[in-house]
Each structure stands twice: as structure tokens, then as C-alpha cells.
Design a protein around this motif. Structure first.
Motif, PDB file in Angstrom:
ATOM      1  N   ARG A  50      13.772   5.784   1.886  1.00  0.00           N
ATOM      2  CA  ARG A  50      12.777   6.580   2.591  1.00  0.00           C
ATOM      3  C   ARG A  50      11.411   6.474   1.913  1.00  0.00           C
ATOM      4  O   ARG A  50      10.377   6.336   2.591  1.00  0.00           O
ATOM      5  N   ALA A  51      11.391   6.530   0.574  1.00  0.00           N
ATOM      6  CA  ALA A  51      10.128   6.463  -0.165  1.00  0.00           C
ATOM      7  C   ALA A  51       9.473   5.090  -0.019  1.00  0.00           C
ATOM      8  O   ALA A  51       8.265   4.987   0.214  1.00  0.00           O
ATOM      9  N   LEU A  52      10.271   4.036  -0.129  1.00  0.00           N
ATOM     10  CA  LEU A  52       9.725   2.684   0.005  1.00  0.00           C
ATOM     11  C   LEU A  52       9.201   2.447   1.415  1.00  0.00           C
ATOM     12  O   LEU A  52       8.169   1.791   1.603  1.00  0.00           O
ATOM     13  N   GLU A  65       2.589  -2.567   5.004  1.00  0.00           N
ATOM     14  CA  GLU A  65       3.053  -3.935   4.780  1.00  0.00           C
ATOM     15  C   GLU A  65       4.309  -4.247   5.594  1.00  0.00           C
ATOM     16  O   GLU A  65       4.959  -5.258   5.396  1.00  0.00           O
ATOM     17  N   GLY A  66       4.669  -3.312   6.476  1.00  0.00           N
ATOM     18  CA  GLY A  66       5.850  -3.530   7.309  1.00  0.00           C
ATOM     19  C   GLY A  66       7.064  -2.763   6.855  1.00  0.00           C
ATOM     20  O   GLY A  66       8.115  -2.801   7.494  1.00  0.00           O
TER      21      GLY A  66
END
Length: 249
Positions: A143-145, A152-153
Motif C-alpha cells: 500500500r505504501a509503495l 511512476e505507475g
């Protein structure tokens, strides 16, 4: 506060009160401080000092509470004071602290969404934590990433079987409180109506695992919601889809 009365004038006194060693009192004081921090940014710097000290507390509950409220202050001017405790939280021995620290980086990113404020080393650390032994830490990392790398997608989306594997691993986890349980169930709710039968079945299995035996009403509601789509899938032209649906009817 609960009755809508403005008690911002007590902020300086509550700053002193947050040094209490009583965990319940700390929670209440931190709720107050987070609610009025934006009106007292200078005094909030004093709060950060106490929170940073609590991040070193031997009690993991206190450490996680301090990290959570440090990011809940939502003041861009305090970002530089929050980064070091959050990085230490990612490497904490207690899973509850790592969970909070991971989501803390996403909150930090949201404070300055148009600034390159998350170091590449943090992103690499979050990627490495996808192999964490705690399933909630793993999901929080995803979730954080996704939040941090959105421009950046984001992170690559799991395919159907990848989602099923994540849901299967989560069956080993047991929430520590009813509040945490309902947070997890809320996150799972969309997957319960997934157009992919394996994902829906895996989500249903996780629902039943988390709710048994204490929440029979929630288990029954989940079964009723999934019953219609499962029965409809029994008429699918795909033999594999029929088999998967019949196994869970």
C-alpha cells in the motif's frame, strides 16, 4: 472535544501532559494534540521532542503509538524531525511498530505530494520488507509503495493467482484488537465481489477465518454476499471456473 467545544487554549498544558507514563492517558493526549496541532505549529515542535523520546520506549505499544501520532500531526514543517524515527521503526523488532512505520512513510509522502521527499533508500527498504514475516507488514508495504510510486505507475499489480496467494498467507494472521479486525475486513470488502472466482473464494475463506468464532453475523453476511456470484459462476462455460465455484458453494 467530543461535545464540539473549542479547547485549543489547553494546548500548552496538554503538551506537558503527553510526558505521562500511562498508555491510556497518552492515547487521549495524543488525540487532542493531533486535532489542534495545525493551530499551534510552534508548540507542536515540543510535542515532537516527546514523541521522539517515546520512540525509544521499551514498550512496543508506546513506540507504535508515538510513531502513529508523529505522522498524524500532518505538519510539513516537522517532516525533518519525523524521518529518522520512521526509518528506525522500519527495522524495529516488534511487528506492530513496523506496520505503523511503513504506513507512516506513505503519510509523509502525502504531506508533500509534489516534492521528491522520499529517499530512494526508503523505497528500497520498503521493497525489501515485502519479504517480512508479518503478513500485515507485507500488505502495508504494498500500500505504501503504491502511494509513494503512484506517479511512476505504482507497484506491479498482482495477477489473480498472486492475489490468492497473498490472501492465503493472511489466513495465518490474527488481529490484536476488534478495531484492527474491522480495518482488515474493510480493506477486503471489494475483493469479496471480485469478478475472478478464485480471488472471491480466497477472500471469503479469509473472511470466515478472521470472523470465526466470535463474529457469526459478519461471517453469515459475507456468505450471503458471495453466494449469488458463486452460483452464477456455476453456469460458466469454463469447466475450471465451474469446479472452483462448486468447491465453495
Amino acid at each position: 472535544m467530543s461535545q464540539g467545544v473549542d479547547v485549543a487554549g489547553l494546548f500548552s498544558e496538554m503538551v506537558k501532559a503527553c510526558a505521562t507514563v500511562d498508555v491510556v492517558q497518552k492515547k487521549l493526549v495524543y488525540v487532542f494534540l493531533c486535532s489542534y496541532a495545525s493551530l499551534n505549529p510552534e508548540l507542536s515542535l515540543l510535542v515532537i521532542n516527546t514523541l521522539r523520546k517515546d520512540c525509544q520506549d521499551p514498550n512496543p505499544m508506546v513506540r507504535s503509538l508515538a510513531l502513529r501520532n508523529m505522522t498524524n500531526l500532518r505538519l510539513p514543517s516537522l517532516v525533518e524531525y519525523v524521518e529518522q524515527p520512521l526509518m528506525a521503526g522500519l527495522r524495529d523488532r516488534a511487528a506492530c511498530v513496523r506496520r505503523v512505520a511503513v504506513l507512516g512513510w506513505a503519510k509523509l509522502h502525502n504531506l508533500q505530494p509534489h516534492a521528491d521527499n522520499i529517499d530512494a533508500a526508503v523505497v528500497n527498504e520498503l521493497y525489501s520488507m515485502l519479504r517480512d514475516g508479518d503478513p500485515v507488514v507485507m500488505v502495508n508495504c504494498l500500500r505504501a509503495l503504491e502511494e509513494i510510486l503512484r506517479e511512476e505507475g505504482g507497484v506491479a499489480e498482482c495477477d489473480v493467482w498472486g492475489q490468492c496467494e497473498v490472501l492465503r498467507v493472511l489466513q495465518r494472521y490474527r488481529p490484536h484488537s476488534e478495531e484492527e479486525l474491522f480495518d482488515i475486513l474493510s480493506l477486503l470488502d471489494p475483493s469479496l465481489l471480485s469478478p475472478h472466482v478464485p480471488v472471491m473464494a480466497a477472500t471469503l475463506a479469509l473472511f470466515l477465518s478472521l470472523c470465526s468464532p466470535g463474529l457469526p453475523a459478519v461471517s453469515l453476511a459475507a456468505l450471503e454476499r458471495a453466494q449469488g456470484p458463486l452460483l452464477a459462476t456455476c453456469g460458466s462455460a469454463s469447466q475450471e471456473m465451474k469446479f472452483a465455484a462448486l468447491c465453495h458453494v
